[in-house]
Design a protein around this motif. Structure first.
Motif, short mmCIF file in Angstrom:
data_model
loop_
_atom_site.label_atom_id
_atom_site.label_comp_id
_atom_site.label_asym_id
_atom_site.label_seq_id
_atom_site.Cartn_x
_atom_site.Cartn_y
_atom_site.Cartn_z
N GLY A 376 0.80 -1.22 0.00
CA GLY A 376 0.00 0.00 0.00
C GLY A 376 0.82 1.26 0.00
N LYS A 377 2.16 1.13 0.11
CA LYS A 377 3.05 2.29 0.10
C LYS A 377 3.62 2.59 -1.28
N LEU A 378 3.10 1.93 -2.33
CA LEU A 378 3.58 2.16 -3.69
C LEU A 378 2.68 3.20 -4.36
N PRO A 379 3.03 4.46 -4.27
CA PRO A 379 2.09 5.51 -4.70
C PRO A 379 1.86 5.58 -6.20
N GLU A 404 -3.47 4.91 -8.15
CA GLU A 404 -3.00 4.89 -9.54
C GLU A 404 -3.18 3.50 -10.18
N LEU A 405 -3.62 2.53 -9.39
CA LEU A 405 -3.69 1.15 -9.87
C LEU A 405 -4.74 1.01 -10.97
N THR A 406 -4.31 0.42 -12.11
CA THR A 406 -5.23 0.16 -13.23
C THR A 406 -5.47 -1.32 -13.45
N SER A 407 -4.52 -2.19 -13.04
CA SER A 407 -4.67 -3.62 -13.27
C SER A 407 -4.23 -4.39 -12.02
N LEU A 408 -5.10 -5.30 -11.54
CA LEU A 408 -4.82 -6.13 -10.38
C LEU A 408 -5.13 -7.58 -10.72
N ASP A 409 -4.10 -8.42 -10.68
CA ASP A 409 -4.27 -9.85 -11.02
C ASP A 409 -3.75 -10.70 -9.87
N TYR A 425 -11.33 0.90 -1.70
CA TYR A 425 -11.78 2.24 -1.31
C TYR A 425 -11.33 3.35 -2.26
N ASN A 426 -10.05 3.34 -2.66
CA ASN A 426 -9.51 4.47 -3.44
C ASN A 426 -9.02 4.03 -4.82
N LEU A 427 -9.51 2.88 -5.29
CA LEU A 427 -9.06 2.36 -6.60
C LEU A 427 -9.88 3.00 -7.72
N THR A 428 -9.73 4.29 -7.86
CA THR A 428 -10.57 5.04 -8.80
C THR A 428 -10.19 4.80 -10.26
N ARG A 429 -8.97 4.32 -10.51
CA ARG A 429 -8.53 4.12 -11.89
C ARG A 429 -8.48 2.64 -12.29
N LEU A 430 -8.94 1.78 -11.41
CA LEU A 430 -8.88 0.35 -11.69
C LEU A 430 -9.70 0.01 -12.94
N ASP A 431 -9.05 -0.67 -13.87
CA ASP A 431 -9.68 -1.00 -15.14
C ASP A 431 -9.80 -2.51 -15.34
N ASN A 432 -8.83 -3.26 -14.84
CA ASN A 432 -8.81 -4.71 -14.99
C ASN A 432 -8.60 -5.36 -13.63
N MET A 433 -9.50 -6.30 -13.24
CA MET A 433 -9.36 -6.99 -11.96
C MET A 433 -9.63 -8.48 -12.18
N ASP A 434 -8.68 -9.31 -11.76
CA ASP A 434 -8.81 -10.76 -11.88
C ASP A 434 -8.51 -11.39 -10.52
N TYR A 446 -25.29 -4.04 -0.11
CA TYR A 446 -26.18 -4.18 -1.27
C TYR A 446 -26.17 -2.90 -2.11
N ASN A 447 -26.03 -1.75 -1.45
CA ASN A 447 -26.09 -0.46 -2.16
C ASN A 447 -24.70 0.09 -2.49
N TRP A 448 -23.68 -0.76 -2.39
CA TRP A 448 -22.32 -0.28 -2.62
C TRP A 448 -22.14 0.24 -4.03
N VAL A 449 -21.49 1.39 -4.14
CA VAL A 449 -21.15 1.96 -5.44
C VAL A 449 -19.63 1.96 -5.56
N PRO A 450 -19.05 1.09 -6.40
CA PRO A 450 -17.59 1.01 -6.52
C PRO A 450 -17.00 2.32 -7.02
N PRO A 451 -15.77 2.63 -6.61
CA PRO A 451 -15.12 3.86 -7.07
C PRO A 451 -14.57 3.74 -8.49
N PHE A 452 -14.58 2.53 -9.04
CA PHE A 452 -13.95 2.29 -10.33
C PHE A 452 -14.99 2.01 -11.41
N GLN A 453 -14.53 2.08 -12.66
CA GLN A 453 -15.29 1.64 -13.82
C GLN A 453 -14.43 0.61 -14.56
#
Length: 995
Positions: A376-379, A404-409, A425-434, A446-453
């Motif tokens: 979590g310290k990798l900005p 800044e994370l865009t891909s998490l595998d 919580y703060n993964l606003t730029r996440l684009d790919n998640m596996d 149930y009503n959670w709205v993710p920070p990412f698209q």
């Protein structure tokens, strides 16, 4: 008024007008140069379309030709990749005295040498002849190109022997000699070392006779790039490849910024001297030997941005390299790839100190433990890949800080625990998640709205259910969604089908989803849409999907009703359609005749009628799987009109008639499964012409006659099942020639390649039908001829099938003894010889079959002691040996009387006795014993004195006689013991009956 400004403007205008006027008066290239170009083109005018534009007087307007704007002389020729084919290059180009740029790369010059006259272009500063199939020696005349700045000879079949001419190219900046064979490498190195301006040297795929280890003075003061990728070294004396150490002089080139050593044959890579290359920015060492580890001097590389060690065997724990990744390297490193490097241990905390790291790939290793909080310290991290390790801990919530994370595998590990909203919580730029193939529990409100698209989301095997995840409504740009095996047990809401309009790949398989799927759902416009809704509880009619659907899998659901008649017309892009294991009825629609290159899988349904007639169409099916339905009639002739058909499975239907000869045109057929039908006649000999066959099953039909020997031509056959027919005659001896069955599995190079065909195939093994997927199926070797009327002996040649796993000859009329070499078939797991007329002793070599876990020898005429030792000691069930009256052994609780090495029982071919014949056999036995005694006494009386006289006078005869008497005694003793054993057993049975 500024007169000076007016004068300057006037002079500028006059200069421009003069230049335009002068250029206008010289608009055409010189006639001599135009004619030189035409003469050059005449050698290729039949092969290259570019030369069709070479018309008119002004060659400066020709494609690939540029002229000087002031003089009109040709200065630039670029014919790269123009499809030029020829076996000579016309020297007419030498008339282009002002030529400075010549590019003939990516053409085909039929292995001609590089023309020596190319070295006569006095003003040439760019020369590229790469990938144009030049052969022979590199001409030394190239050293005359004194103004040359770029030289590219890569991708040819050239040899560099004398490299002294290179030292004359004092203006050379870029040189590429990739794929050359370089002789006298020290000469070559010294020549390059004399070039003061050279910036990059590319020697990828080069082969050296040696690589110089010393260089007295390093003059590469401007060299920034050195590419030695895929370099190798040849020992001419032994005609073999050797290795070479990295030279020390390489680490004295302090100007080096880019060093590529991937796939090279150097040893001891990354020596401590690497720390001297303080200007290095990129270091690529993919697929090299790094058992020595990573030196601590790496920490001195304050400019290093990228370190790629992919597929290099480090074989160490990652936390041992803390010093190597300390110092100023912590602040410079941006990309670190340690995938496929055999790393072990936990993910160390020191990785969190790499402040500028943007890409970290630790995939395909043996790392264990948790995802640590230090990450979590990798900005600046953008890509994290930890897939395919042995991570078995939890995932730290600190990952949620990586904005800044865009891909998490994290796929293909054994991670456990709960993923909450804090993890994202703060993964606003996440684009790919596996997160696939873990045991993670995604627990959000149930009503959670993710920070990412997200664009791609894979969560196979995680726990999302039981409710359908409502937060997917917020994801407007999903292109790939895989939620298979996620424990969802719910109705699929309507909003899902209306929201996922960007999807190109959708998998919801192996859940407990319910509901009716609407028709013509709107998905993405990609031309190969993939939809997998298999193994759920969807019901209702089979829906039509968008016209761009390439793969549709609705198998193992509860769809009912007929297949839509226009399904193949509405979805012409089909590559695969699977409707297997549903409740679909009706017939196959005629629109299947309009398909192209598809796989059709509709097994285990309620389809009926005849197969469609597509004789007037071209339907290049690859796979047709219609097993376990109610189809009738015969096999249509059109199936092999185009010979692409690879898999034809019509098992367990009601098809009948003879096999049509049209099938013999299916030359690409790998699997032919027609079992469980009502086909009649003889097995056609032309089946032996289908040389691609790996699996042939004709079981449970009504075939008659002998097995054609032509089947032995199918040398690649791995599974042959002819069981449960009316076949007669003997087993062909040539069946021992099946190469794929003769090869032990660990050396089997003929395993079935099923490609994208992942449907299971039903095999009947051990009396039970099971489904085998493509991976298991490719490893199976089976010979099943059971439940026929085959006669004669078991051919000895069958014991050559050393790779055979399943061997079933049960329920036939086979006679004779079992081949003694059956114990050589070391891979056997299943052997069934029951219900035949086999006789003699059970071969003791069966004890060698260490993999054998099923054996049935029941209901034959075997005799003697049941073998013991090794694997045979595990087969103690009496049912294995029942029906063999003259067997004995502890397995059937019958003691073996007499000499332990002798077997008692009927002679070969003799039937066992019944209790009603006991009295007759008893009298017969007594008469035989009395007759034997009389003959013995008479023989003794007559021959005693005759033999005694000879014995007295002939020493050799005396020796022979006493040896004969000893052997006769042994024979008589064994015979008496056998007959008395029979008599004892018979009397025992009589007493039992009387009692």
């Amino acid at each position: 008024m500024d007169y000076k400004a007016i004068v300057r403007a006037l002079l500028l205008f006059l200069s421009f007008a003069y230049a335009v006027a002068f250029r206008s008066s010289n608009s055409n290239c010189p006639d001599a140069e135009r004619e030189a170009l035409l003469q050059f083109a005449r050698d290729f005018n039949q092969t290259a379309a570019i030369f069709s534009s070479w018309e008119g007087n002004d060659c400066c307007k020709w494609e690939g030709v540029e002229c000087d704007n002031r003089t009109g002389h040709v200065v630039h020729i670029d014919l790269q990749g123009r499809g030029i084919v020829g076996n000579k290059i016309n020297p007419s180009l030498l008339r282009l005295k002002q030529l400075s740029y010549l590019d003939l790369s990516s053409n085909y010059f039929a292995c001609i040498p590089i023309p020596q006259w190319i070295g006569s272009f006095q003003k040439l500063n760019y020369l590229s002849l790469s990938f144009s199939y030049f052969c022979g020696m590199v001409p030394t005349q190239l050293g005359n190109l004194s103004r040359l700045q770029t030289l590219d000879l890569s991708g040819n079949n050239l040899t560099l022997s004398n490299a002294n001419w290179l030292s004359q190219l004092t203006f050379l900046l870029h040189i590429d000699m990739g794929t050359l064979f370089i002789e006298n490498a020290s000469n070559w190195l010294q020549a390059l070392n004399m070039l003061p301006l050279v910036q990059d040297i590319r020697l990828q795929y080069c082969k050296f006779d040696n690589f110089p280890q010393s260089l007295p003075h390093v003059n590469f003061t401007s060299l920034s790039l050195l590419d030695l990728t895929f370099t190798s070294f040849s020992d001419h004396a032994n005609n073999s490849e050797v290795t070479s150490s990295l030279p020390d002089w390489l680490f004295r080139i302090t100007s080096l910024q880019y060093l590529y050593l991937s796939f090279s044959k150097f040893t001891e890579l990354i020596p401590s001297g690497i720390g001297n290359l303080t200007s290095l920015k990129v270091l690529e060492l993919e697929s090299v030997d790094l058992d020595a580890g990573i030196p601590s001097s790496l920490s001195n590389l304050c400019e290093l941005h990228m370190l790629d060690l992919t597929n290099s065997a480090i074989n160490s724990q990652l936390d041992t390299f803390v010093e190597s990744f300390s110092g100023c390297l912590q602040n410079s490193l941006q990309e670190l790839d340690l995938s496929f490097t055999s790393l072990s241990g936990n993910i160390p905390d020191w990785i969190g100190n790499l402040n500028n790291l943007s890409i970290l790939d630790l995939s395909e290793n043996s790392l264990s433990g948790s995802i640590p909080a230090s990450l979590g310290k990798l900005p600046k991290i953008r890509e994290l890949s930890f897939n395919h390790n042995k991570l078995n801990g939890t995932v730290s919530e600190s990952l949620g800080n990586l904005n800044e994370l865009t891909s998490l595998d994290l796929s293909s590990n054994s991670l456990v625990g709960v993923l909450s909203e804090h993890h994202f919580y703060n993964l606003t730029r996440l684009d790919n998640m596996d997160l696939s193939f873990n045991s993670l529990d995604v627990n959000v409100s149930y009503n959670w709205v993710p920070p990412f698209q997200l664009t791609n989301l894979r969560m196979t095997g995680c726990k999302l259910g039981p409710k359908f995840p409502s937060w997917l409504q917020t994801q407007k740009y999903l292109n790939l969604l895989n939620l298979s095996s996620t424990g969802i047990s719910d109705l699929v809401p309507d909003w899902f089908w209306n929201t996922m309009i960007q999807l190109s790949t959708l998998s919801l398989s192996n859940n407990d989803l319910r509901g009716v799927i609407p028709n013509l759902i709107k998905f993405g416009d990609i031309s190969d849409l993939t939809i997998d809704l298999s193994s759920n509880h969807f019901e209702g009619p089979v829906p039509n999907f968008p016209s761009n659907t390439g793969l549709l899998d609705l198998s193992n659901n509860s769809f009912s009703g007929p297949i839509p008649y226009d399904i193949f017309q509405l979805m012409p892009m089909f590559g695969k359609l699977s409707l297997s294991m549903n409740k679909i009825s009706g017939s196959i629609p005629l629109s299947i005749c309009n398909t192209q290159f598809i796989t059709v899988l509709v097994s285990n349904n309620r389809l009926s009628g005849e197969l469609p007639n597509c004789e007037n169409y071209t339907t290049p099916l690859l796979v047709l799987e219609l097993s376990n339905n109610y189809f009738s009639g015969g096999i249509p002739k059109w199936l092999c009109d185009l010979p692409q058909l690879q898999y034809l499975q019509l098992r367990n239907n009601r098809l009948s008639g003879d096999l049509p000869s049209s099938l013999k045109t299916c030359k690409s057929l790998d699997i032919l499964d027609l079992g469980g039908n009502m086909f009649t006649g003889r097995i056609p000999t032309w089946l032996g012409e289908l040389s691609s066959l790996k699996i042939l099953s004709l079981k449970s039909n009504k075939f008659v006659g002998e097995i054609p020997t032509e089947l032995s031509n199918l040398t690649g056959l791995q599974i042959l099942d002819l069981s449960d027919n009316n076949l007669s005659g003997s087993i062909p001896m040539s069946f021992g020639n099946f190469i794929s069955m003769r090869t032990r599995l660990e050396f089997n190079m003929l395993n079935i390649s099923l490609g994208n065909y992942e449907e299971n195939m039903i095999l009947d093994i051990k009396g039970r039908e099971d489904q085998y997927g493509s991976n298991l199926l490719s490893q199976m070797t089976i010979l099943d001829l059971s439940r026929n009327s085959l006669s004669g002996r078991i051919p000895d040649e069958l014991t050559n099938l050393l790779g055979l796993l399943i061997f079933d000859l049960s329920s036939n009329d086979l006679t004779g003894q079992v081949p003694s070499k059956i114990g050589d078939m070391m891979q056997l797991e299943y052997l069934n010889l029951s219900r035949n007329k086999l006789s003699g002793a059970i071969p003791s070599s069966l004890s060698n079959l260490s993999f054998l876990d099923f054996l049935d020898l029941s209901y034959n005429n075997f005799s003697g002691i049941i073998p013991t030792g090794k694997q045979m000691d595990t087969f103690v069930d009496p049912k294995i040996y029942v029906g063999n009256q003259y067997l004995c052994g502890f397995q059937i609780n019958v003691s073996c009387t007499g000499n332990e090495g002798e077997a008692e029982g009927p002679t070969i071919g003799q039937s066992s006795q019944t209790p009603t014949n006991v009295s007759e056999n008893e009298d017969k036995n007594r008469k035989e014993i009395l007759l034997l005694c009389l003959i013995t006494i008479a023989g003794f009386a007559v021959g005693f004195w005759t033999i005694t006289g000879v014995l007295l006078v002939n020493k050799g005869f005396r020796i022979w006689w006493f040896q004969y008497v000893d052997s006769l005694y042994d024979s008589l003793y064994v015979t008496f013991r056998v007959y008395f054993a029979r008599l004892k057993k018979t009397m025992s049975k009589i007493n039992t009956i009387d009692g």
